[in-house]
Design a protein around this motif. Sequence first.
Motif, PDB file in Angstrom:
ATOM      1  N   ILE A  40       0.781  -1.223  -0.043  1.00  8.54           N
ATOM      2  CA  ILE A  40      -0.102   0.090  -0.256  1.00  8.54           C
ATOM      3  C   ILE A  40       1.052   1.305  -0.117  1.00  8.54           C
ATOM      4  O   ILE A  40       0.243   2.395  -0.101  1.00  8.54           O
ATOM      5  CB  ILE A  40      -0.982   0.154   1.317  1.00  8.54           C
ATOM      6  CG1 ILE A  40      -0.296  -0.198   2.277  1.00  8.54           C
ATOM      7  CG2 ILE A  40      -2.217  -0.940   0.992  1.00  8.54           C
ATOM      8  CD1 ILE A  40      -1.021  -0.249   3.685  1.00  8.54           C
ATOM      9  N   VAL A  97       0.120   9.083  12.618  1.00 11.15           N
ATOM     10  CA  VAL A  97      -0.160   7.535  12.449  1.00 11.15           C
ATOM     11  C   VAL A  97       0.700   6.987  13.611  1.00 11.15           C
ATOM     12  O   VAL A  97       1.470   7.181  13.884  1.00 11.15           O
ATOM     13  CB  VAL A  97       0.422   7.203  11.161  1.00 11.15           C
ATOM     14  CG1 VAL A  97       1.432   5.868  11.302  1.00 11.15           C
ATOM     15  CG2 VAL A  97      -0.453   7.018   9.935  1.00 11.15           C
ATOM     16  N   LEU A 113       2.046  -0.333  11.976  1.00 16.67           N
ATOM     17  CA  LEU A 113       1.401   0.904  12.251  1.00 16.67           C
ATOM     18  C   LEU A 113       0.047   1.164  11.833  1.00 16.67           C
ATOM     19  O   LEU A 113      -0.452   0.121  11.340  1.00 16.67           O
ATOM     20  CB  LEU A 113       2.081   2.136  10.938  1.00 16.67           C
ATOM     21  CG  LEU A 113       3.650   2.121  10.907  1.00 16.67           C
ATOM     22  CD1 LEU A 113       3.888   2.866   9.749  1.00 16.67           C
ATOM     23  CD2 LEU A 113       4.084   3.106  12.021  1.00 16.67           C
ATOM     24  N   TYR A 115      -3.132   1.553  10.235  1.00 20.86           N
ATOM     25  CA  TYR A 115      -3.619   1.483   8.947  1.00 20.86           C
ATOM     26  C   TYR A 115      -4.489   2.518   8.514  1.00 20.86           C
ATOM     27  O   TYR A 115      -5.717   2.912   9.373  1.00 20.86           O
ATOM     28  CB  TYR A 115      -4.299   0.073   8.584  1.00 20.86           C
ATOM     29  CG  TYR A 115      -4.909   0.164   7.036  1.00 20.86           C
ATOM     30  CD1 TYR A 115      -4.290   0.472   5.900  1.00 20.86           C
ATOM     31  CD2 TYR A 115      -6.096  -0.350   6.950  1.00 20.86           C
ATOM     32  CE1 TYR A 115      -4.809   0.131   4.710  1.00 20.86           C
ATOM     33  CE2 TYR A 115      -6.832  -0.411   5.742  1.00 20.86           C
ATOM     34  CZ  TYR A 115      -6.044   0.001   4.493  1.00 20.86           C
ATOM     35  OH  TYR A 115      -6.564  -0.134   3.333  1.00 20.86           O
ATOM     36  N   ALA A 116      -4.308   3.580   7.589  1.00 24.16           N
ATOM     37  CA  ALA A 116      -5.368   4.474   7.128  1.00 24.16           C
ATOM     38  C   ALA A 116      -6.120   4.211   5.796  1.00 24.16           C
ATOM     39  O   ALA A 116      -5.499   4.231   4.747  1.00 24.16           O
ATOM     40  CB  ALA A 116      -4.386   5.858   6.828  1.00 24.16           C
ATOM     41  N   LEU A 166      -1.933  11.034   5.320  1.00 22.56           N
ATOM     42  CA  LEU A 166      -2.878   9.840   5.153  1.00 22.56           C
ATOM     43  C   LEU A 166      -4.373  10.144   5.590  1.00 22.56           C
ATOM     44  O   LEU A 166      -4.482  11.170   6.345  1.00 22.56           O
ATOM     45  CB  LEU A 166      -2.387   8.602   5.777  1.00 22.56           C
ATOM     46  CG  LEU A 166      -1.152   8.223   5.632  1.00 22.56           C
ATOM     47  CD1 LEU A 166      -0.778   7.052   6.392  1.00 22.56           C
ATOM     48  CD2 LEU A 166      -0.992   7.772   4.130  1.00 22.56           C
TER      49      LEU A 166
HETATM   50  N1  ADE Z   1       0.578   4.060   3.086  1.00 24.25           N
HETATM   51  C1  ADE Z   1       1.884   4.283   3.695  1.00 24.25           C
HETATM   52  N2  ADE Z   1       1.459   4.238   4.933  1.00 24.25           N
HETATM   53  C2  ADE Z   1       0.355   3.875   5.158  1.00 24.25           C
HETATM   54  C3  ADE Z   1      -0.504   3.618   6.368  1.00 24.25           C
HETATM   55  N3  ADE Z   1      -0.345   3.559   7.592  1.00 24.25           N
HETATM   56  N4  ADE Z   1      -2.097   3.278   5.855  1.00 24.25           N
HETATM   57  C4  ADE Z   1      -2.447   3.263   4.807  1.00 24.25           C
HETATM   58  N5  ADE Z   1      -1.572   3.520   3.697  1.00 24.25           N
HETATM   59  C5  ADE Z   1      -0.188   3.742   3.921  1.00 24.25           C
END
Ligand code: ADE
Length: 313
Positions: A40, A97, A113, A115-116, A166
Motif C-alpha cells: 500500500i 499515524v 503502524l 492502517y489509514a 494519510l
Molecule cells: N501507505 C503508507 N503508510 C500507510 C498507512 N499507514 N496506511 C495506509 N496506507 C499507507
Amino acid sequence: EWAERGAAKIVEEVKDKDTGTVVKKIVSRGIKDFKFGQEIGDGSFSRVLLATSIHNPSEKYAIKVLSKSYLVKQNKVKYVNIEKMALQRLNKLDTVVKMFFTFQDQSSLYFVLEYAPYGDFLSIMKEYGTLSEECTKYYSAQIIDAIEDLHKAGIIHRDIKPENILLDANRRIKLTDFGTAKILEKDEKTGSYDLLTRSKSFVGTAEYVSPELLNDSYTDYKCDIWAFGCILFQMIAGKPPFKASNEYLTFQKVQKLQYAFSAGFPTVIRDLVKRILLKQPEKRLEIKDIKTHMFYNDVDFKTIWLMEPPVIQ
Ligand code: ADE
C-alpha cells in the motif's frame, strides 16, 4: 541501537473465558502473528504492506518493512532510528499515524503502524485534480493544525508532502513518514521545545561559521510551513506551485520564486499563499497567524477534528 531483538513483547488485555475478567498478559508479537497482503506504499528504502492480525482478522495494520542489508549498504540506519524515535514521541497525538510496536527478523525491520484506509493525499489529488474551496479549507486546516502539534512536540518533519498525509477511517488526516525528521531536545529551563534554538548538533568553529548556517537552523521549522503553502496552492490549482520537467529546473523555479496563480484562484487563498511562499523564512507567516488568517475565519480548529468531513469534490 535497535532495542528489541526478534519478537516484540507487548501488553495485551485478554478476557478470561470462565470468569469474564480482563487480565493483562505479556505476549510476543512477530511476523508469524500477521497475514501479509498487498503493498500500500513504498519509500526510498521501505515498503508498506497491508496486514491483518492472525488472532483477529478484523484488525488491520500497515506494516513498514525495511531490509537490513539494504539499510546498512545505503547507510540509512540513522534514518530508521530517527523515524522510530519520532513516532515514539508522537504516539499520543491523534494527528500522527500510530506506531503499535516494532520487531525484526534476520532480514528485515518491521514497524507495525495504524492502517489509514482512505490512502494518501497524493492519490486523492490525482483522482480529483483540484479540490473545492470547502474541502481545501477543511483539509488544509487539519494539516496546519497537525504541523503545529508536531512542532509543539519538538519534531520538525522536513518532508511534508501529499504522499505523507494519510486519511484515516474517519477521513481525517494523519501525518506519516518521519525518516527525515529533526528531533529537538527539551530546554531544561523552560521544560518545552524551543524551535528557535539550535540543537546540540552544531559542528564548526564560531569564528568561521557562515551566516546561513546560523540562520538556516534558526528557522528550520519554517520549511514545514513552506511545504504547507505549496500543498494549499496545489489543492486549488491541481498542481504544486513549483513544478518543472526535472529536479534541477524545479529548484531554479523555487529559488526565483517563480509561480503564478491561475485566473480563478480565490482571492483569500491567494493572499494566504503569498504570505507563506516567501523566500525569507523570517517573513513567512507563523502557524498561529495562518490559523487566524481570514480564510479560516469560520473554522474552529478544535471541532474540525470532530465534524463530518465534506464530500471530496
Ligand atoms: N501507505 C503508507 N503508510 C500507510 C498507512 N499507514 N496506511 C495506509 N496506507 C499507507
